[in-house]
Design a protein around this motif. Structure first.
Motif, PDB file in Angstrom:
ATOM      1  N   PHE A  31       0.809  -1.218   0.000  1.00  0.00           N
ATOM      2  CA  PHE A  31       0.000   0.000   0.000  1.00  0.00           C
ATOM      3  C   PHE A  31       0.835   1.257   0.000  1.00  0.00           C
ATOM      4  O   PHE A  31       0.505   2.224  -0.682  1.00  0.00           O
ATOM      5  CB  PHE A  31      -0.944   0.004   1.202  1.00  0.00           C
ATOM      6  N   LYS A  32       1.924   1.219   0.776  1.00  0.00           N
ATOM      7  CA  LYS A  32       2.756   2.425   0.868  1.00  0.00           C
ATOM      8  C   LYS A  32       3.077   2.961  -0.516  1.00  0.00           C
ATOM      9  O   LYS A  32       2.941   4.135  -0.800  1.00  0.00           O
ATOM     10  CB  LYS A  32       4.056   2.096   1.600  1.00  0.00           C
ATOM     11  N   LEU A  38      -0.673   7.135  -5.734  1.00  0.00           N
ATOM     12  CA  LEU A  38      -1.987   7.793  -5.794  1.00  0.00           C
ATOM     13  C   LEU A  38      -1.871   9.251  -5.374  1.00  0.00           C
ATOM     14  O   LEU A  38      -2.429  10.146  -6.006  1.00  0.00           O
ATOM     15  CB  LEU A  38      -2.945   7.055  -4.877  1.00  0.00           C
ATOM     16  N   ASP A  39      -1.117   9.447  -4.290  1.00  0.00           N
ATOM     17  CA  ASP A  39      -0.899  10.807  -3.802  1.00  0.00           C
ATOM     18  C   ASP A  39      -0.265  11.666  -4.874  1.00  0.00           C
ATOM     19  O   ASP A  39      -0.695  12.787  -5.141  1.00  0.00           O
ATOM     20  CB  ASP A  39       0.036  10.771  -2.586  1.00  0.00           C
ATOM     21  N   GLU A  40       0.768  11.045  -5.481  1.00  0.00           N
ATOM     22  CA  GLU A  40       1.508  11.752  -6.532  1.00  0.00           C
ATOM     23  C   GLU A  40       0.559  12.157  -7.654  1.00  0.00           C
ATOM     24  O   GLU A  40       0.547  13.297  -8.111  1.00  0.00           O
ATOM     25  CB  GLU A  40       2.602  10.820  -7.058  1.00  0.00           C
ATOM     26  N   ARG A  41      -0.268  11.163  -8.034  1.00  0.00           N
ATOM     27  CA  ARG A  41      -1.194  11.418  -9.141  1.00  0.00           C
ATOM     28  C   ARG A  41      -2.173  12.527  -8.767  1.00  0.00           C
ATOM     29  O   ARG A  41      -2.441  13.413  -9.556  1.00  0.00           O
ATOM     30  CB  ARG A  41      -1.947  10.134  -9.473  1.00  0.00           C
ATOM     31  N   GLN A  42      -2.666  12.445  -7.508  1.00  0.00           N
ATOM     32  CA  GLN A  42      -3.613  13.458  -7.063  1.00  0.00           C
ATOM     33  C   GLN A  42      -2.965  14.839  -7.087  1.00  0.00           C
ATOM     34  O   GLN A  42      -3.575  15.823  -7.509  1.00  0.00           O
ATOM     35  CB  GLN A  42      -4.051  13.128  -5.648  1.00  0.00           C
TER      36      GLN A  42
ATOM     37  N   TYR B  69      -8.511   1.605  -7.293  1.00  0.00           N
ATOM     38  CA  TYR B  69      -9.934   1.923  -7.418  1.00  0.00           C
ATOM     39  C   TYR B  69     -10.548   2.187  -6.048  1.00  0.00           C
ATOM     40  O   TYR B  69     -11.183   3.225  -5.817  1.00  0.00           O
ATOM     41  CB  TYR B  69     -10.651   0.772  -8.130  1.00  0.00           C
ATOM     42  N   ILE B  70     -10.321   1.217  -5.127  1.00  0.00           N
ATOM     43  CA  ILE B  70     -10.905   1.362  -3.791  1.00  0.00           C
ATOM     44  C   ILE B  70     -10.289   2.562  -3.071  1.00  0.00           C
ATOM     45  O   ILE B  70     -10.986   3.342  -2.420  1.00  0.00           O
ATOM     46  CB  ILE B  70     -10.673   0.082  -2.961  1.00  0.00           C
ATOM     47  N   ALA B  71      -8.979   2.713  -3.237  1.00  0.00           N
ATOM     48  CA  ALA B  71      -8.317   3.842  -2.586  1.00  0.00           C
ATOM     49  C   ALA B  71      -8.856   5.156  -3.135  1.00  0.00           C
ATOM     50  O   ALA B  71      -9.013   6.126  -2.387  1.00  0.00           O
ATOM     51  CB  ALA B  71      -6.806   3.754  -2.789  1.00  0.00           C
ATOM     52  N   GLY B  72      -9.160   5.164  -4.446  1.00  0.00           N
ATOM     53  CA  GLY B  72      -9.722   6.382  -5.050  1.00  0.00           C
ATOM     54  C   GLY B  72     -11.070   6.724  -4.455  1.00  0.00           C
ATOM     55  O   GLY B  72     -11.355   7.876  -4.142  1.00  0.00           O
ATOM     56  N   ARG B  80      -9.540  12.718   6.143  1.00  0.00           N
ATOM     57  CA  ARG B  80      -8.636  11.879   6.929  1.00  0.00           C
ATOM     58  C   ARG B  80      -8.477  10.495   6.316  1.00  0.00           C
ATOM     59  O   ARG B  80      -8.159   9.535   7.035  1.00  0.00           O
ATOM     60  CB  ARG B  80      -9.173  11.737   8.352  1.00  0.00           C
ATOM     61  N   TRP B  81      -8.686  10.392   5.032  1.00  0.00           N
ATOM     62  CA  TRP B  81      -8.741   9.071   4.392  1.00  0.00           C
ATOM     63  C   TRP B  81      -7.466   8.272   4.561  1.00  0.00           C
ATOM     64  O   TRP B  81      -7.493   7.049   4.566  1.00  0.00           O
ATOM     65  CB  TRP B  81      -9.083   9.216   2.920  1.00  0.00           C
ATOM     66  N   ARG B  82      -6.357   8.961   4.726  1.00  0.00           N
ATOM     67  CA  ARG B  82      -5.096   8.214   4.861  1.00  0.00           C
ATOM     68  C   ARG B  82      -5.098   7.338   6.113  1.00  0.00           C
ATOM     69  O   ARG B  82      -4.369   6.365   6.217  1.00  0.00           O
ATOM     70  CB  ARG B  82      -3.903   9.173   4.917  1.00  0.00           C
ATOM     71  N   GLY B  83      -5.941   7.711   7.081  1.00  0.00           N
ATOM     72  CA  GLY B  83      -5.964   6.976   8.339  1.00  0.00           C
ATOM     73  C   GLY B  83      -6.650   5.634   8.256  1.00  0.00           C
ATOM     74  O   GLY B  83      -6.408   4.767   9.094  1.00  0.00           O
ATOM     75  N   TYR B  84      -7.515   5.427   7.286  1.00  0.00           N
ATOM     76  CA  TYR B  84      -8.230   4.153   7.251  1.00  0.00           C
ATOM     77  C   TYR B  84      -8.251   3.501   5.869  1.00  0.00           C
ATOM     78  O   TYR B  84      -8.875   2.461   5.689  1.00  0.00           O
ATOM     79  CB  TYR B  84      -9.672   4.330   7.750  1.00  0.00           C
ATOM     80  N   VAL B  85      -7.565   4.117   4.904  1.00  0.00           N
ATOM     81  CA  VAL B  85      -7.626   3.557   3.557  1.00  0.00           C
ATOM     82  C   VAL B  85      -7.012   2.156   3.496  1.00  0.00           C
ATOM     83  O   VAL B  85      -7.493   1.280   2.772  1.00  0.00           O
ATOM     84  CB  VAL B  85      -6.975   4.523   2.542  1.00  0.00           C
ATOM     85  N   ALA B  86      -5.992   1.934   4.316  1.00  0.00           N
ATOM     86  CA  ALA B  86      -5.333   0.632   4.294  1.00  0.00           C
ATOM     87  C   ALA B  86      -6.304  -0.461   4.734  1.00  0.00           C
ATOM     88  O   ALA B  86      -6.347  -1.543   4.147  1.00  0.00           O
ATOM     89  CB  ALA B  86      -4.110   0.645   5.202  1.00  0.00           C
ATOM     90  N   LEU B  87      -7.098  -0.165   5.760  1.00  0.00           N
ATOM     91  CA  LEU B  87      -8.069  -1.143   6.240  1.00  0.00           C
ATOM     92  C   LEU B  87      -9.098  -1.460   5.155  1.00  0.00           C
ATOM     93  O   LEU B  87      -9.401  -2.631   4.893  1.00  0.00           O
ATOM     94  CB  LEU B  87      -8.777  -0.600   7.482  1.00  0.00           C
TER      95      LEU B  87
END
Lengths: 172, 274, 71
Positions: A31-32, A38-42, B69-72, B80-87
């Motif tokens: 994920f990292k 994704l961050d970069e793209r955003q 896709y899901i992360a998007g 605060r999406w970075r806090g729970y996107v992994a889950l």
């Protein structure tokens, strides 16, 4: 209720641990990177949007400037044309009046000349007629008359003739 | 009841069956399924990261696509999406792989004859066809969204949220809110379990129906295949549903106070109990 | 045997979510037909609504499973 589905604590605990471990490892390795991407793209997208906004604003500004310049130029041109028209009109009028005055003067002079010429011609004609008359009278009478007498006679005759002529200037 | 009939062609055990035990700890076939799915995912993750390229290959983008896709979708939920996107993404991948793993031939069909009545105990059972697995995932989700609610509101704020707005209604509303919170846990786990288990039953039924009579036996090659395709879609949809519901619950826990405009009011009392 | 009949009856409750899912899907398709560009926006709420509606049917299934296996 849960016993019917075979739920018991050790199995549940195992599944929780399994999932959390998986989540940790996935987060660590997969994920990292993907989220960084994704961050970069955003960021790129938002930067692109920003750039586009700036460009749009610039374009708008340029358009307004251009329009202002065009309208200014048009106004100036109109002014210039108006001024030129006025100058041309003035010049025309001046030339016209000049020409009229000149023509007037020329015609006046011509008239004067004609009058003077006519007077002169009249005087000459009168003298010649007098001579001719004298000559004819001399021939007719065949005798010498002293000149002053003759002349006086003729002039008297002419004076008598004159009132029937229309020319007025010859009287003086 | 099903065991009594013995000769029934349709047999799907509702519990995960014990394969062997390590000391007092029973190892069931759904644990094997869950571990297998995890290992598969880890292998995929290892593959992707090992040869990470800026321009992804076909397999790499195949693995990255659902993640992105899901992360998007998650990134669009709250700030605060970075806090729970992994889950959210992890849940999606885990359930997806576990569900699809259950559709592979051999899963649920290769096994040992069990202790009771010579029934087949498969080595691998689709993980989500065991309530332990789905309850575990739902439990993680539950803990996370309650944790977010407490983190945003503070413990007192969260309790106030449970009590509800007209304070005098508290005796009535508090149990209702509490039940609604817990029902999320139950409905999340039951939904996934019910779908996957029902899918297993459906496949077994179709196979049993088409193999019951010799006359319709050729259909056995086609009819279950149709339902396998259907299960393929359902597996993905259920994974998506679980992930999106998790995201929604967390978003609700966060956004209740983010959107309300009294975030600043809550900021001050929050540190005092913490 | 009684519990099997009861399980069958419990699954009658799946009628409701069946109708509900049909309505939801038809409305989603309607929305998609009206505004095809909104498919991305519609999809996530649609899936969530589908899941929440379907949960009722799953409850029925769970009840009938309990009746069969624990009844």
């Amino acid at each position: 209720m849960f016993e019917a589905f075979g739920v018991d604590l050790p199995k549940l605990f195992f599944q929780v641990v399994n999932f959390l471990l998986l989540l940790y490892l996935l987060n660590r390795f997969l994920f990292k990177r993907v989220f960084a991407l994704l961050d970069e793209r955003q960021r790129t997208i938002s930067k692109g949007l920003e750039d586009a906004e700036v460009a749009a604003r610039d374009r708008e500004l340029a358009r307004a400037e251009r329009e202002a310049a065009v309208s200014e130029a048009r106004k100036e041109a109109n002014e210039m044309i108006a001024r030129a028209n006025k100058v041309a009109e003035d010049t025309r009028n001046e030339i016209l009046t000049d020409a009229r005055a000149e023509a007037e003067k020329v015609s006046a002079r011509a008239r004067d000349e004609i009058v003077a010429e006519k007077d002169k011609a009249m005087a000459e004609l009168r003298a010649q007629v007098a001579d001719l008359a004298l000559f004819a009278a001399g021939k007719l009478v065949r005798r010498e008359m002293d000149d002053p007498t003759q002349r006086r006679l003729v002039e008297e005759f002419l004076a008598e003739v004159q009132p029937t002529r229309p020319a007025k200037s010859s009287r003086s | 009841m099903a065991e009594e009939e013995g000769g029934s062609l349709i047999h799907v055990a509702i519990k995960a069956e014990k394969l062997f035990s390590i000391g007092p700890f029973e190892v069931t076939n759904s644990m094997v399924g869950a571990v297998l799915a995890s290992l598969l995912l880890l292998a995929a993750a290892w593959y992707v990261t090992r040869r990470a390229q800026t321009v992804p290959g076909r397999l790499q983008s195949l693995i990255e696509m659902p993640v992105e896709y899901i992360a998007g979708i998650t990134a669009a939920s709250t700030s605060r999406w970075r806090g729970y996107v992994a889950l959210v993404v992890g849940l999606f991948l885990m359930i997806l792989v576990a569900n699809w793993l259950g559709l592979l031939p051999g899963v649920g069909t290769i096994g040992l004859k069990g202790e009771h009545e010579g029934e087949l105990v498969p080595f691998v059972r689709p993980a989500a066809a065991d309530l332990n697995f789905t309850l575990a995932l739902a439990f993680v989700t539950f803990v996370v969204f309650v944790w977010w609610a407490i983190r945003i509101h503070g413990p007192i704020g969260y309790l106030k949220e449970l009590v509800g707005e007209p304070r005098y209604m508290a005796p009535l509303m508090f149990p209702i809110h509490l039940i609604s919170e817990v029902s999320r846990l139950v409905s999340l786990s039951m939904r996934l379990f019910g779908n996957v288990f029902a899918g297993e039953v459906l496949l077994a039924t179709m196979l049993a129906l088409t193999t019951a009579v010799i006359f319709v036996l050729p259909l056995a090659f086609f009819v279950p295949a149709v339902f396998l395709g259907l299960e393929l879609i359902f597996g993905a949809v259920q994974a998506l549903v679980f992930a999106l519901l998790t995201m929604t619950y967390i978003t609700m826990a966060i956004a209740e106070h983010e959107g309300g405009g009294h975030e600043s009011d809550e900021e001050h009392p929050a540190p005092s109990p913490a | 045997m009684d519990s099997n009949i009861a399980a069958g009856l419990a699954m009658l409750g799946a009628i409701g979510p069946g109708i509900g899912l049909g309505i939801g899907f038809s409305k989603a398709m309607e929305a998609l037909g009206r505004n095809p560009e909104a498919s991305g926006t519609i999809f996530v709420p649609y899936i969530l609504g589908l899941a929440l509606t379907e949960a009722i049917g799953i409850y029925c299934l769970v009840v009938s499973l309990i009746l069969i296996f624990a009844g």
